[in-house]
Design an enzyme around this catalytic site. Structure first.
Site, PDB file in Angstrom:
ATOM      1  N   PHE A 102       0.789  -1.118   0.092  1.00  0.00           N
ATOM      2  CA  PHE A 102      -0.077   0.038  -0.005  1.00  0.00           C
ATOM      3  C   PHE A 102       0.759   1.125   0.014  1.00  0.00           C
ATOM      4  CE2 PHE A 102      -2.259   3.492   1.809  1.00  0.00           C
ATOM      5  CZ  PHE A 102      -3.532   3.611   0.977  1.00  0.00           C
TER       6      PHE A 102
ATOM      7  N   ASP B 271       9.568   2.845   1.717  1.00  0.00           N
ATOM      8  CA  ASP B 271       8.359   3.685   1.793  1.00  0.00           C
ATOM      9  C   ASP B 271       8.126   3.557   3.424  1.00  0.00           C
ATOM     10  OD1 ASP B 271       6.010   4.598   2.647  1.00  0.00           O
ATOM     11  OD2 ASP B 271       4.992   3.513   0.611  1.00  0.00           O
TER      12      ASP B 271
ATOM     13  N   LYS C  54       3.303  11.377   6.860  1.00  0.00           N
ATOM     14  CA  LYS C  54       2.258  11.220   7.957  1.00  0.00           C
ATOM     15  C   LYS C  54       2.991  11.749   9.257  1.00  0.00           C
ATOM     16  CE  LYS C  54      -0.004   7.248   6.498  1.00  0.00           C
ATOM     17  NZ  LYS C  54      -1.313   7.935   6.159  1.00  0.00           N
TER      18      LYS C  54
END
Length: 402
Positions: free
Chosen positions: A141, A226, A255
């Site tokens: 994801f 990531d 984030k």
């Protein structure tokens, strides 16, 4: 102020149904706790998918944001501003790299990393133009843009959004042999999550990340990590890659970099990688804006103390000890994770992840399901041990109730 029922009805009527949120309407939050429009308190055990590592309303971050709000919030990259150089220098140093390319969202940073790898492949490695390949892992994801869903194996994210962007090869996560076979002369990068979050907090086999690092170095391929969810303290280290003493060529961050205040993301690498960009070739109006840089600089300063990483490691050990006691008791089939991050698989005979999440919500604990039978637990790193234990008690009682 609307009641919960009124707010839910309005959202159902006027917002696109691209999410299926739990039926709670948050009005305020502090630390690890949120309060809804009717005054009910909830323990946040999701932390905005790690965007709120430092908790809701963190005073240091709010003060940094407020101070910057009084000065200047946006210049665009048409001009320099006085927080930009400091942000780039400090973030590069935190990552042990030389250069930073700031963006806003995680998906935007992944798109930037893809463009970086391709340009590096053509201009540095010498791959024929238009032939670059990037190897990715199944169940990944990385976001939901058109290009990113082109290499997703999640049908909900991918189906009916084609035609898809070519240039990606998908291999099983954790399988070094499959990865080695997929890498060819035209491969420019391997893009991986050190821990797959949305897939259920999947931790790869021991030695996998070291193997990826060795393989990519031998084959002259970029290793792009990531760390949007896994990075910045969540796993008990600044970066999840550190658990195997691995330093990738490219970090992708987001984030928690914005401290739960503003969206901030970045691609971080050495000059021989990010140096391929020239003016006009890539950009973002809000990327690296003064407000974002001010907040992110405070995040970096907080991480430099090491206290948040230590707290995630210590509370994480406690979390996993307690969760593993539930395995084999009839309701929980497996627990995975690292630090203050866990995926808990629920026996389908006992209920779905959604049902468990809703039952916990009724008891004042907020988690979120994924892939049907899994719930994810990722509280803010500032959560107290007492609050964490209370949340775990609610989980035990929900599971015991069947």
């Amino acid at each position: 102020m609307s009641t919960t029922a009124e707010a839910l009805h309005s959202a159902e009527a006027h917002s696109a149904h691209n999410y299926h949120p739990l039926p709670v309407v948050v009005a305020s939050a502090e630390g690890a706790w949120m309060t809804d429009v009717e005054g009910r308190r909830f323990l946040d055990m999701l932390a905005g998918y790690s965007a709120l590592n430092f908790g809701h309303g963190n005073r240091r971050l709010l003060d940094a944001a407020k101070a910057q709000l009084e000065r200047v919030t946006l210049t665009s990259r048409a001009f320099h501003h006085d927080r930009f150089a400091d942000f780039c220098r400090e973030l590069a140093a935190l990552c042990g790299k030389e250069m930073v390319l700031p963006m806003n969202t995680g998906a935007e940073a992944v798109e930037t990393a893809v463009k970086t790898a391709r340009k590096w492949g053509y201009e540095v490695k010498g791959v024929p133009d238009g032939q670059a390949k990037i190897v990715v892992a199944a169940n990944n994801f990385h976001g939901r843009t058109t290009t990113i869903v082109s290499f997703s194996t999640d049908h909900e994210a991918r189906d009916h959004y084609g035609p898809y962007t070519p240039g990606f090869e998908i291999v099983p996560y954790g399988d070094l042999t499959a990865l080695a076979e997929a890498v060819t002369a035209n491969t420019v990068a391997v893009l991986l999550e050190p821990i797959q979050g949305e897939a259920g907090v999947l931790v790869p086999p021991a030695g996998y990340l070291r193997g990826v690092r060795e393989l990519t170095r031998e084959r002259n391929v970029l290793f792009m990590a990531d760390e949007i969810q896994s990075g910045l303290g969540r796993t008990g280290r600044t970066f999840a890659c550190e658990h195997e003493d691995v330093v990738p060529d490219v970090y992708i961050l987001g984030k928690a970099l914005g401290g739960g205040v503003v969206p901030v993301s970045a691609v971080i690498a050495d000059r021989d990688v990010l140096g391929v960009f020239r003016p006009g070739e890539h950009g973002s109006t809000f990327g690296g804006n003064p407000l974002a840089c001010a907040v992110a600089l405070e995040v970096i300063a907080m991480l430099r103390t090491g206290e948040y990483q230590q707290r995630a490691a210590e509370l994480g050990d406690h979390l996993h000890r307690e969760l593993n006691l539930l395995v084999g008791g009839g309701a929980v089939t497996a627990v995975r994770g690292r630090g203050l991050w866990a995926g808990v698989d629920i026996d389908p005979a006992h209920g779905t992840g959604r049902q468990i999440s809703e039952a916990l919500m009724e008891r004042g604990v907020l988690v979120k399901d994924t892939h049907g039978s899994t719930i994810r637990i990722a509280p803010p790193l500032v959560i107290s041990k007492e609050d964490l234990d209370w949340g775990l008690d609610q989980l035990r009682e929900v599971l015991a109730a069947g």
